[in-house]
Design a protein around this motif. Structure first.
Motif, short mmCIF file in Angstrom:
data_model
loop_
_atom_site.label_atom_id
_atom_site.label_comp_id
_atom_site.label_asym_id
_atom_site.label_seq_id
_atom_site.Cartn_x
_atom_site.Cartn_y
_atom_site.Cartn_z
N UNK A 84 -29.13 28.87 -107.59
CA UNK A 84 -29.40 29.93 -106.62
C UNK A 84 -28.78 31.25 -107.04
N UNK A 85 -27.97 31.26 -108.08
CA UNK A 85 -27.44 32.54 -108.51
C UNK A 85 -26.27 32.52 -109.47
N UNK A 86 -25.09 32.13 -109.01
CA UNK A 86 -23.89 32.33 -109.82
C UNK A 86 -23.85 31.46 -111.07
N UNK A 87 -24.33 30.22 -110.98
CA UNK A 87 -24.40 29.40 -112.20
C UNK A 87 -25.44 29.97 -113.15
N UNK A 88 -26.55 30.46 -112.60
CA UNK A 88 -27.61 31.05 -113.43
C UNK A 88 -27.08 32.22 -114.24
N UNK A 89 -26.38 33.13 -113.57
CA UNK A 89 -25.92 34.31 -114.30
C UNK A 89 -24.73 33.96 -115.20
N UNK A 90 -23.93 32.97 -114.81
CA UNK A 90 -22.82 32.55 -115.65
C UNK A 90 -23.31 31.87 -116.94
N UNK A 91 -24.32 31.02 -116.80
CA UNK A 91 -24.87 30.37 -117.98
C UNK A 91 -25.57 31.39 -118.88
N UNK A 92 -26.24 32.37 -118.26
CA UNK A 92 -26.88 33.43 -119.03
C UNK A 92 -25.84 34.23 -119.80
N UNK A 93 -24.72 34.52 -119.14
CA UNK A 93 -23.62 35.24 -119.80
C UNK A 93 -23.10 34.45 -121.00
N UNK A 94 -22.82 33.16 -120.79
CA UNK A 94 -22.26 32.34 -121.87
C UNK A 94 -23.25 32.19 -123.02
N UNK A 106 -34.83 29.76 -110.44
CA UNK A 106 -34.12 30.32 -109.29
C UNK A 106 -35.04 30.36 -108.07
N UNK A 107 -34.51 30.12 -106.87
CA UNK A 107 -35.32 30.29 -105.66
C UNK A 107 -35.79 31.73 -105.53
N UNK A 108 -37.00 31.92 -105.07
CA UNK A 108 -37.51 33.29 -104.92
C UNK A 108 -36.69 34.08 -103.90
N UNK A 109 -35.97 33.38 -103.02
CA UNK A 109 -35.16 34.04 -101.99
C UNK A 109 -33.73 34.35 -102.46
N UNK A 110 -33.40 34.03 -103.70
CA UNK A 110 -32.05 34.31 -104.21
C UNK A 110 -31.79 35.82 -104.14
N UNK A 111 -30.54 36.23 -103.90
CA UNK A 111 -30.23 37.66 -103.81
C UNK A 111 -30.70 38.43 -105.04
N UNK A 112 -31.28 39.58 -104.82
CA UNK A 112 -31.78 40.39 -105.92
C UNK A 112 -30.66 40.76 -106.88
N UNK A 239 -26.20 31.94 -94.49
CA UNK A 239 -25.92 33.18 -95.20
C UNK A 239 -25.15 32.91 -96.49
N UNK A 240 -24.44 31.78 -96.54
CA UNK A 240 -23.67 31.40 -97.73
C UNK A 240 -24.62 30.77 -98.74
N UNK A 241 -25.40 31.61 -99.44
CA UNK A 241 -26.49 31.12 -100.28
C UNK A 241 -26.03 30.23 -101.42
N UNK A 242 -24.79 30.37 -101.85
CA UNK A 242 -24.29 29.54 -102.93
C UNK A 242 -23.93 28.13 -102.53
N UNK A 243 -24.00 27.83 -101.21
CA UNK A 243 -23.55 26.52 -100.72
C UNK A 243 -24.69 25.71 -100.10
N UNK A 244 -25.91 25.97 -100.52
CA UNK A 244 -27.07 25.30 -99.93
C UNK A 244 -27.41 23.98 -100.61
#
Length: 327
Positions: A84-94, A106-112, A239-244
């Protein structure tokens, strides 16, 4: 999916090895205090601020451990995940640091803000519907097409060992604050951070209680904890999108074995805690990161008089859509 008995269960030696592997690629994040929040809760709170981490979240620890643990041959086809977001961007970074491709569902509803960060690090996004079933269906296609190494957001021994380095740092840093901790509270979604926390503390500080904090509207971990088995929700709304996301077999092993309790907070309580930290500590955090403080405020008798580590898991929030600004 294999059950925990068939999967490799990481050990504290894996945490130590992970720390040596990831140190060149992460920040040693600070531990911050707030006398106001101490007074409000009656506890001594020590905030481990992973919102200041590379890529803005703790997940860069596990992602970096997985990426830099690959052989050159394994790394050639890149890595892939769903998030949904943080793992995606963290893996992209690494992956970007290693110069290999990263494919993300990623879900289409993930934060922009998180989508933008993934693309900024070079990640290739495929969007899916906001449900676990859709995420896994789309990922199966991407994985088959690319042959990339699958780095699960949390149900992966390499990821859990990497997340365990956060509490390893925290306990080392507590020496600067005159002693140890009675409890550590962290958010729980799929359970990667909680599992890493349990793995580390069970070895170096077994008397420290691990408390998981979860949104009421995505309380599958709390219900699983009380039932003694995994209960998974497909598409909870919070609202806690990282915990779904739900627990999986490997993270359930750690939750069911080591976690002392799973506490929940309402959407209003989460937003209030998030706003309080922004106002009082002047630090940016996302809603998922506010859930621990929300549960502490909700359960004062549990925490009063205790020294409590609070893991602030990330700060990747869309500044144009802060929850207290919504009509």
């Amino acid at each position: 999916m294999k059950d925990a008995a068939e999967m490799y269960i990481p050990t504290f030696d894996d945490v130590r090895a992970a720390y040596e592997r990831v140190k060149p690629h992460i920040h040693r994040t600070p531990v911050l205090r707030s006398s106001y929040l101490d007074g409000l809760t009656g506890a001594e709170l020590f905030f481990k601020c992973e919102n200041f981490q590379k890529a803005g979240a703790f997940k860069v620890r596990g992602a970096s451990n997985a990426v830099f643990g690959l052989s050159d041959g394994e790394a050639r086809k890149g890595v892939a995940t769903h998030s949904s977001g943080n793992h995606a961007l963290s893996l992209s970074y690494a992956a970007g640091r290693r110069g290999i491709p990263c494919h993300v569902v990623m879900p289409r509803t993930a934060p922009q803000a998180k989508k933008d960060a993934v693309r900024g690090y070079g990640g290739i996004i495929t969007e899916c519907e906001p449900s676990t079933s859709s995420r896994e269906e789309y990922f199966a296609r991407v994985h088959a097409e690319t042959g990339a190494d699958f780095v699960h957001p949390y149900n992966d021994p390499r990821v859990i060992a990497g997340q365990g380095t956060c509490s390893l740092e925290l306990m080392e840093q507590m020496k600067d604050f005159g002693g140890g901790l009675d409890m550590v509270v962290a958010p729980i979604g799929g359970g990667g951070m909680i599992s890493g926390t349990c793995l580390t503390l069970a070895t170096i500080a077994p008397d420290v209680k691990v408390i998981a904090a979860e949104p009421e509207q995505a309380d599958d971990a709390a219900r699983s904890f009380r039932a003694g088995r995994i209960i998974a929700d497909d598409a909870p709304e919070t609202i806690a999108d990282g915990l779904k996301v739900p627990l999986k077999e490997l993270t359930w092993h750690f939750v069911s074995t080591y976690v002392a309790d799973v506490l929940t907070a309402s959407e209003t309580e989460i937003v209030d805690a998030m706003k309080l930290i922004w106002q009082r500590m002047k630090i940016v955090m996302e809603p998922s990161s506010a859930v621990p403080l929300a549960t502490i405020l909700k359960n004062p008798d549990t925490f009063r008089g205790k020294r409590v580590g609070v893991i602030v898991t990330g700060g990747n929030v869309d500044l144009a859509k802060l929850p207290w600004m919504q009509a």
